[in-house]
Design an enzyme around this catalytic site. Structure first.
Site, PDB file in Angstrom:
ATOM      1  N   GLU A  89      10.322   0.709  10.164  1.00  0.00           N
ATOM      2  CA  GLU A  89      11.259   1.811   9.898  1.00  0.00           C
ATOM      3  C   GLU A  89      10.502   3.093  10.211  1.00  0.00           C
ATOM      4  O   GLU A  89       9.606   3.474   9.471  1.00  0.00           O
ATOM      5  CB  GLU A  89      11.678   1.830   8.423  1.00  0.00           C
ATOM      6  CG  GLU A  89      12.343   0.564   7.939  1.00  0.00           C
ATOM      7  CD  GLU A  89      13.823   0.519   8.252  1.00  0.00           C
ATOM      8  OE1 GLU A  89      14.328   1.430   8.925  1.00  0.00           O
ATOM      9  OE2 GLU A  89      14.468  -0.452   7.810  1.00  0.00           O
ATOM     10  N   GLU A 113      10.232  15.171  15.783  1.00  0.00           N
ATOM     11  CA  GLU A 113      10.519  15.154  14.351  1.00  0.00           C
ATOM     12  C   GLU A 113       9.611  16.170  13.652  1.00  0.00           C
ATOM     13  O   GLU A 113       8.396  16.098  13.765  1.00  0.00           O
ATOM     14  CB  GLU A 113      10.252  13.757  13.810  1.00  0.00           C
ATOM     15  CG  GLU A 113      10.629  13.613  12.360  1.00  0.00           C
ATOM     16  CD  GLU A 113      10.402  12.206  11.844  1.00  0.00           C
ATOM     17  OE1 GLU A 113       9.323  11.646  12.119  1.00  0.00           O
ATOM     18  OE2 GLU A 113      11.286  11.685  11.160  1.00  0.00           O
ATOM     19  N   CYS A 165      13.365  10.713   6.912  1.00  0.00           N
ATOM     20  CA  CYS A 165      13.366  10.158   8.273  1.00  0.00           C
ATOM     21  C   CYS A 165      14.752  10.262   8.900  1.00  0.00           C
ATOM     22  O   CYS A 165      14.870  10.447  10.103  1.00  0.00           O
ATOM     23  CB  CYS A 165      12.906   8.720   8.243  1.00  0.00           C
ATOM     24  SG  CYS A 165      13.740   7.770   6.975  1.00  0.00           S
ATOM     25  N   LYS A 191       0.841  -1.202   0.000  1.00  0.00           N
ATOM     26  CA  LYS A 191       0.000   0.000   0.000  1.00  0.00           C
ATOM     27  C   LYS A 191       0.876   1.252   0.000  1.00  0.00           C
ATOM     28  O   LYS A 191       1.592   1.528   0.965  1.00  0.00           O
ATOM     29  CB  LYS A 191      -0.903   0.060   1.237  1.00  0.00           C
ATOM     30  CG  LYS A 191      -1.935   1.185   1.079  1.00  0.00           C
ATOM     31  CD  LYS A 191      -2.577   1.611   2.383  1.00  0.00           C
ATOM     32  CE  LYS A 191      -1.893   2.761   3.053  1.00  0.00           C
ATOM     33  NZ  LYS A 191      -2.035   4.062   2.380  1.00  0.00           N
TER      34      LYS A 191
HETATM   35  P1  NAP Z   1       2.249   7.596   8.578  1.00  0.00           P
HETATM   36  O1  NAP Z   1       1.099   8.443   8.845  1.00  0.00           O
HETATM   37  O2  NAP Z   1       2.694   6.654   9.618  1.00  0.00           O
HETATM   38  O3  NAP Z   1       1.902   6.814   7.242  1.00  0.00           O
HETATM   39  C1  NAP Z   1       2.734   5.837   6.671  1.00  0.00           C
HETATM   40  C2  NAP Z   1       1.891   4.847   5.892  1.00  0.00           C
HETATM   41  O4  NAP Z   1       1.036   4.127   6.780  1.00  0.00           O
HETATM   42  C3  NAP Z   1       0.962   5.499   4.876  1.00  0.00           C
HETATM   43  O5  NAP Z   1       0.823   4.645   3.762  1.00  0.00           O
HETATM   44  C4  NAP Z   1      -0.340   5.581   5.657  1.00  0.00           C
HETATM   45  O6  NAP Z   1      -1.476   5.728   4.870  1.00  0.00           O
HETATM   46  C5  NAP Z   1      -0.322   4.269   6.386  1.00  0.00           C
HETATM   47  N1  NAP Z   1      -1.131   4.208   7.596  1.00  0.00           N
HETATM   48  C6  NAP Z   1      -1.676   5.227   8.321  1.00  0.00           C
HETATM   49  N2  NAP Z   1      -2.326   4.736   9.398  1.00  0.00           N
HETATM   50  C7  NAP Z   1      -2.191   3.385   9.359  1.00  0.00           C
HETATM   51  C8  NAP Z   1      -2.631   2.317  10.199  1.00  0.00           C
HETATM   52  N3  NAP Z   1      -3.320   2.542  11.306  1.00  0.00           N
HETATM   53  N4  NAP Z   1      -2.294   1.040   9.863  1.00  0.00           N
HETATM   54  C9  NAP Z   1      -1.581   0.789   8.763  1.00  0.00           C
HETATM   55  N5  NAP Z   1      -1.140   1.753   7.923  1.00  0.00           N
HETATM   56  C10 NAP Z   1      -1.437   3.035   8.213  1.00  0.00           C
HETATM   57  O7  NAP Z   1       3.531   8.421   8.211  1.00  0.00           O
HETATM   58  P2  NAP Z   1       3.635   9.614   7.170  1.00  0.00           P
HETATM   59  O8  NAP Z   1       3.158  10.853   7.788  1.00  0.00           O
HETATM   60  O9  NAP Z   1       3.053   9.189   5.894  1.00  0.00           O
HETATM   61  O10 NAP Z   1       5.223   9.646   6.966  1.00  0.00           O
HETATM   62  C11 NAP Z   1       6.067  10.383   7.759  1.00  0.00           C
HETATM   63  C12 NAP Z   1       6.759   9.507   8.787  1.00  0.00           C
HETATM   64  O11 NAP Z   1       7.399   8.390   8.204  1.00  0.00           O
HETATM   65  C13 NAP Z   1       7.840  10.252   9.494  1.00  0.00           C
HETATM   66  O12 NAP Z   1       7.712  10.083  10.887  1.00  0.00           O
HETATM   67  C14 NAP Z   1       9.125   9.627   8.991  1.00  0.00           C
HETATM   68  O13 NAP Z   1      10.219   9.703   9.841  1.00  0.00           O
HETATM   69  C15 NAP Z   1       8.727   8.244   8.708  1.00  0.00           C
HETATM   70  N6  NAP Z   1       9.610   7.644   7.713  1.00  0.00           N
HETATM   71  C16 NAP Z   1      10.529   6.722   8.122  1.00  0.00           C
HETATM   72  C17 NAP Z   1      11.406   6.149   7.223  1.00  0.00           C
HETATM   73  C18 NAP Z   1      12.423   5.118   7.652  1.00  0.00           C
HETATM   74  O14 NAP Z   1      12.970   4.451   6.809  1.00  0.00           O
HETATM   75  N7  NAP Z   1      12.686   4.960   8.920  1.00  0.00           N
HETATM   76  C19 NAP Z   1      11.335   6.504   5.889  1.00  0.00           C
HETATM   77  C20 NAP Z   1      10.396   7.446   5.496  1.00  0.00           C
HETATM   78  C21 NAP Z   1       9.522   7.997   6.431  1.00  0.00           C
HETATM   79  P3  NAP Z   1      -1.911   7.231   4.457  1.00  0.00           P
HETATM   80  O15 NAP Z   1      -0.998   7.638   3.388  1.00  0.00           O
HETATM   81  O16 NAP Z   1      -3.283   7.126   3.988  1.00  0.00           O
HETATM   82  O17 NAP Z   1      -1.802   8.054   5.691  1.00  0.00           O
END
Ligand code: NAP
Ligand code: MG
Length: 480
Positions: free
Chosen positions: A257, A388, A291, A183
């Site tokens: 991650e 963050e 991230c 997804k």
């Molecule tokens: P997010 O809200 O956690 O969303 C990540 C993914 O999970 C999206 O596809 C999201 O769908 C989905 N999602 C949301 N709620 C969910 C649930 N309850 N169960 C399963 N999936 C769910 O994060 P974001 O705001 O998109 O991304 C930013 C964050 O990602 C930052 O904190 C960043 O540090 C982290 N990040 C980490 C890495 C790494 O490698 N460590 C790399 C990139 C980003 P939607 O798109 O519909 O919300």
């Protein structure tokens, strides 16, 4: 316009052949979703690009069933060599369609075309080439002879590196012999859907790769599906926690991650010009939607003023604007929601007493924009030093001794990455050894290579992506 200004140099979108609507990619075909379809927009203009289907629980059920059938009947019966051939084919197709993928990524995500063209897409190809090479060598992954695949992997990725995160998830999973349901993030589904076309072009057996678009609810349904053997998630720590709870006790394997708040440590003997470029790349690359971004600059007190002055001079030359312009350094913020988060935390930084600075920037009328920002006089206790921000905002702190630098760098709930700038190799090694971070860069920042494992400590998650370690996450006997 002064004579030193750059003329516009927009990348053409003519080679993009987007459909007005995209379905879910299940069992080798595009099909309708049962959820309500939604528009994906360009964050630089707020204009819709295409409509995208939304998968509900019944669609996830179909996708997982297709992946299960493809695993049992086809993918698990192929030799590693044959799996490798498919992966090499995908890698070559990514290269062939590189320009188109880069344009689509910049359009949908808002990142500068020079980054999607020179960083994201080449790394996507590199990831598939790298894991293609592993597919027939799993006996050498360090997990004993004939390590077995796990089965069906459910993968959920964020919006900051949409196609690259897809590659980090899909390439090792397929090389190890798993099938996948992935997804993409709601705001950036486009390149994953173009990837589905590449999967068709490559003649991959139906059901080996399934792409299900939708919002958080779709991700939740995938993670909670009972016939998924492995969950791989990249995203926020808050959602990561929820997933860890949901998966606990189910027997599913899990890698997370999550977020980061990396220290970029500059010692007084550092090559300053290089360090300035590294600091800029560390936090303003991809609008700071990274991230592992170097969002906390720890600078030795004796060179603080010089570094901050030079940093401000350098920031004043950054070109912020149209992501599709080849001269753009900093593009659009990915969504209105993320822009709001960055604004709020920056206001909190000011209210807490840190000093805020940005170069003068002119923004287009529409779209989501935020000027590159530096906070000085930041204390370890400030929220902008702890949370963050995931945007183009740098918090500057100081230190006097290496021990203080290490203590401050580790004073965070996260532990994804760190940077060290010094002329002295022995100091770099001694400090790196004491940093609780998955990746430590020395005299560089934000460098990625498929052979190098990447992942976090503490609230940055667990498990590694990349390298041999990345394979272990998709094989029996591998680390959890
Ligand atoms: P997010 O809200 O956690 O969303 C990540 C993914 O999970 C999206 O596809 C999201 O769908 C989905 N999602 C949301 N709620 C969910 C649930 N309850 N169960 C399963 N999936 C769910 O994060 P974001 O705001 O998109 O991304 C930013 C964050 O990602 C930052 O904190 C960043 O540090 C982290 N990040 C980490 C890495 C790494 O490698 N460590 C790399 C990139 C980003 P939607 O798109 O519909 O919300
Ligand atoms: Mg979009």
């Amino acid at each position: 316009m002064s004579f030193l200004d750059y003329a516009p140099a927009p990348e053409s979108t003519a080679l993009l052949n987007l459909r007005p609507e995209y379905g879910l990619f299940i069992d080798g075909e595009f099909t309708d979703g049962h959820g309500e379809s939604f528009a994906t927009i360009s964050p630089a203009t707020e204009k819709p690009i295409a409509r995208v289907a939304s998968a509900d629980a019944s669609d996830i059920d179909r996708a997982v069933a297709a992946a299960r059938k493809a695993y049992e009947k086809r993918w698990s019966t192929l030799s590693g060599r044959d799996r490798g051939k498919y992966l090499f084919r995908i890698a070559r197709l990514v290269q062939e369609r590189a320009r188109e993928l880069a344009v689509a990524e910049s359009l949908d995500n808002g990142k500068p075309i020079k980054e999607s063209r020179d960083v994201d897409v080449p790394l996507v190809a590199a990831w598939f080439f790298y894991y293609a090479g592993w597919a027939d060598k799993l006996d050498h992954a360090g997990l004993g002879a004939n390590p077995r695949a796990l089965g069906v992997a459910g993968q959920v990725i964020p919006w900051n590196f949409p196609l690259l995160m897809l590659a980090w998830k899909i390439a090792p999973a397929l090389a190890a012999g798993n099938t996948v349901v992935l997804k993409p993030a709601e705001t950036t589904p486009l390149t994953a859907l173009l990837f589905a076309e590449i999967v068709q072009q490559a003649g991959l057996p139906a059901g080996v790769v399934n792409i299900v678009t939708g919002a958080g609810e779709t991700g939740r349904a995938l993670v909670n599906h009972t016939d998924v053997n492995k969950v791989a998630f990249t995203g926020s720590t808050a959602v990561g926690r929820e997933i860890a709870r949901a998966v606990a006790g189910t027997g599913k394997r899990l890698t997370l991650e999550l977020g980061g708040k990396a220290a970029n440590i500059v010692f007084d003997d550092a090559p300053i010009d290089q360090a300035i470029e590294g600091i800029v790349n560390g936090i303003f690359f991809n609008q700071g939607h990274v991230c592992c971004a170097g969002s906390r600059l720890l600078v030795q007190e004796s060179i603080h003023d010089e570094v901050v002055d030079r940093l401000k001079a350098r920031l004043s030359t950054l070109r912020v604007g149209d992501p599709l312009d080849k001269n753009t350094d900093v593009g659009a913020i990915n969504s209105a929601e993320q822009l709001e988060r960055i604004r709020t935390l920056s206001e909190i930084g000011e209210a807490e007493g840190a000093e805020r600075w940005s170069p003068a920037c002119e923004f287009p009328e529409n779209g989501f924009w935020f000027a590159p920002t530096i906070f000085t006089n930041v204390a370890t206790s400030h929220r902008i030093a702890r949370e963050e921000i995931f945007g183009p905002v740098l918090s500057v702190l100081t230190f006097r001794t290496p021990a203080e630098a290490i203590a401050k760098a580790n004073n965070t709930p996260y532990g994804l990455s760190a940077g060290i700038w010094s002329e002295k190799g022995s100091r770099i090694l001694a400090v790196a050894d004491k940093l609780r971070a998955g990746v430590v860069w020395a005299n560089t920042f934000n460098r990625f290579d498929p052979a190098s494992p990447f992942g976090g400590y503490k609230e940055s998650g667990f498990g590694r992506e990349g390298g041999r370690h990345g394979l272990a996450a998709y094989l029996e006997g591998g680390v959890r």
